[in-house]
Write a protein that holds these residues in place. Structure first.
Motif, PDB file in Angstrom:
ATOM      1  N   ALA A  94     -24.909  67.249 -16.417  1.00 40.34           N
ATOM      2  CA  ALA A  94     -23.493  66.986 -16.160  1.00 40.34           C
ATOM      3  C   ALA A  94     -22.632  67.106 -17.412  1.00 40.34           C
ATOM      4  O   ALA A  94     -21.425  67.346 -17.309  1.00 40.34           O
ATOM      5  CB  ALA A  94     -23.331  65.595 -15.545  1.00 40.34           C
ATOM      6  N   LEU A  95     -23.233  66.964 -18.592  1.00 35.27           N
ATOM      7  CA  LEU A  95     -22.430  67.013 -19.819  1.00 35.27           C
ATOM      8  C   LEU A  95     -21.822  68.388 -20.039  1.00 35.27           C
ATOM      9  O   LEU A  95     -20.829  68.520 -20.763  1.00 35.27           O
ATOM     10  CB  LEU A  95     -23.278  66.617 -21.026  1.00 35.27           C
ATOM     11  N   ARG A  96     -22.379  69.425 -19.427  1.00 34.35           N
ATOM     12  CA  ARG A  96     -21.805  70.766 -19.560  1.00 34.35           C
ATOM     13  C   ARG A  96     -20.460  70.869 -18.843  1.00 34.35           C
ATOM     14  O   ARG A  96     -19.706  71.811 -19.081  1.00 34.35           O
ATOM     15  CB  ARG A  96     -22.771  71.811 -18.992  1.00 34.35           C
ATOM     16  N   GLU A  97     -20.173  69.924 -17.950  1.00 34.03           N
ATOM     17  CA  GLU A  97     -18.920  69.955 -17.199  1.00 34.03           C
ATOM     18  C   GLU A  97     -17.771  69.313 -17.961  1.00 34.03           C
ATOM     19  O   GLU A  97     -16.616  69.420 -17.556  1.00 34.03           O
ATOM     20  CB  GLU A  97     -19.106  69.230 -15.855  1.00 34.03           C
ATOM     21  N   PHE A  98     -18.074  68.632 -19.079  1.00 32.31           N
ATOM     22  CA  PHE A  98     -17.042  67.931 -19.827  1.00 32.31           C
ATOM     23  C   PHE A  98     -16.327  68.890 -20.779  1.00 32.31           C
ATOM     24  O   PHE A  98     -16.884  69.906 -21.194  1.00 32.31           O
ATOM     25  CB  PHE A  98     -17.641  66.777 -20.630  1.00 32.31           C
ATOM     26  N   PRO A  99     -15.081  68.573 -21.143  1.00 32.26           N
ATOM     27  CA  PRO A  99     -14.394  69.371 -22.177  1.00 32.26           C
ATOM     28  C   PRO A  99     -15.231  69.449 -23.444  1.00 32.26           C
ATOM     29  O   PRO A  99     -15.904  68.479 -23.820  1.00 32.26           O
ATOM     30  CB  PRO A  99     -13.095  68.581 -22.406  1.00 32.26           C
ATOM     31  N   THR A 100     -15.202  70.580 -24.111  1.00 33.46           N
ATOM     32  CA  THR A 100     -16.071  70.791 -25.267  1.00 33.46           C
ATOM     33  C   THR A 100     -15.791  69.807 -26.402  1.00 33.46           C
ATOM     34  O   THR A 100     -16.693  69.489 -27.177  1.00 33.46           O
ATOM     35  CB  THR A 100     -15.918  72.232 -25.796  1.00 33.46           C
ATOM     36  N   ASP A 101     -14.563  69.311 -26.503  1.00 35.93           N
ATOM     37  CA  ASP A 101     -14.257  68.410 -27.612  1.00 35.93           C
ATOM     38  C   ASP A 101     -14.680  66.967 -27.340  1.00 35.93           C
ATOM     39  O   ASP A 101     -14.444  66.088 -28.166  1.00 35.93           O
ATOM     40  CB  ASP A 101     -12.767  68.475 -27.967  1.00 35.93           C
ATOM     41  N   TRP A 102     -15.306  66.702 -26.190  1.00 37.61           N
ATOM     42  CA  TRP A 102     -15.814  65.366 -25.925  1.00 37.61           C
ATOM     43  C   TRP A 102     -17.103  65.083 -26.688  1.00 37.61           C
ATOM     44  O   TRP A 102     -17.460  63.926 -26.887  1.00 37.61           O
ATOM     45  CB  TRP A 102     -16.053  65.169 -24.424  1.00 37.61           C
TER      46      TRP A 102
END
Length: 206
Positions: free
Chosen positions: A125-133
């Motif tokens: 699921a972390l691939r779905e977050f904005p890259t700067d998170w």
């Protein structure tokens, strides 16, 4: 959570010691078995750890991190409620998410709520977050050496962090519970519609 920053943080680290937070179930799926290697790798940088959570690995982890040069480096809190967890997000300098599988990434969303930098295994699921998170030095696989290097790099370059309270504005609408609830409700309605249509076809063919 409203806490005295220095007093609460002092339970885990001295003012001149970086504090890294792990918050999650102490299970292999969450990468908790990698924690001893990470703790040992960063010991020379006088890094201290707050390990919040419970699970099958807790007893072994506590035993492994209780002796020798690592004694006192990590403090296990067990499972904590939202107020204590919020306080940990406020006073930590960095968070690590070494999960082998992350279905929802709630801990990363919570860290973002408190503007807490995160080093993670970028998968699921972390691939779905904005890259700067996630910090750029995050790892692409649950390898202790890569994670330790990422944490070390982050600690060298991050400015000293002051405790920060939660700010809803940091979380886009699509990652909030209300939005998730609406999406799940819509999916449920569509599934009921498909089930009803299938039942109707079965009855018509009977």
């Amino acid at each position: 959570a409203h806490v005295d920053e220095s007093e609460f943080r002092g339970l885990f680290a001295r003012p001149d010691e970086p504090l890294v937070l792990f918050a999650g179930e102490l299970l292999p799926a969450k990468g908790a078995d990698l924690l001893p290697s990470l703790v040992a790798s960063l010991a020379r940088q006088r890094v201290r750890w707050a390990i919040a959570g419970d699970g099958d690995l807790r007893g072994g982890l506590e035993s492994e991190l209780s002796g020798g040069e690592l004694a006192g480096v990590a403090r296990f809190t067990g499972r904590v409620g939202p107020i204590a967890l919020g306080a940990l997000y406020q006073v930590a300098d960095l968070m690590v998410v070494p999960s082998r599988h992350e279905a929802s990434g709630i801990s990363v969303i919570e860290a973002k709520l408190y503007d807490l930098p995160v080093v993670a295994v970028v998968g699921g699921a972390l691939r779905e977050f904005p890259t700067d998170w996630l910090l750029p030095c995050s790892a692409d696989a649950p390898r202790p050496r890569a994670l330790a290097e990422g944490l070390s790099t982050a600690l060298l370059h991050l400015p000293k962090r002051k405790a920060r309270g939660p700010d809803d504005a940091r979380i886009p609408a699509e990652f909030r519970w209300e939005s998730s609830g609406r999406r799940l409700g819509g999916l449920s309605e569509r599934l009921r519609g498909l089930e009803g249509a299938a039942r109707g076809r079965r009855m018509a063919n009977a």
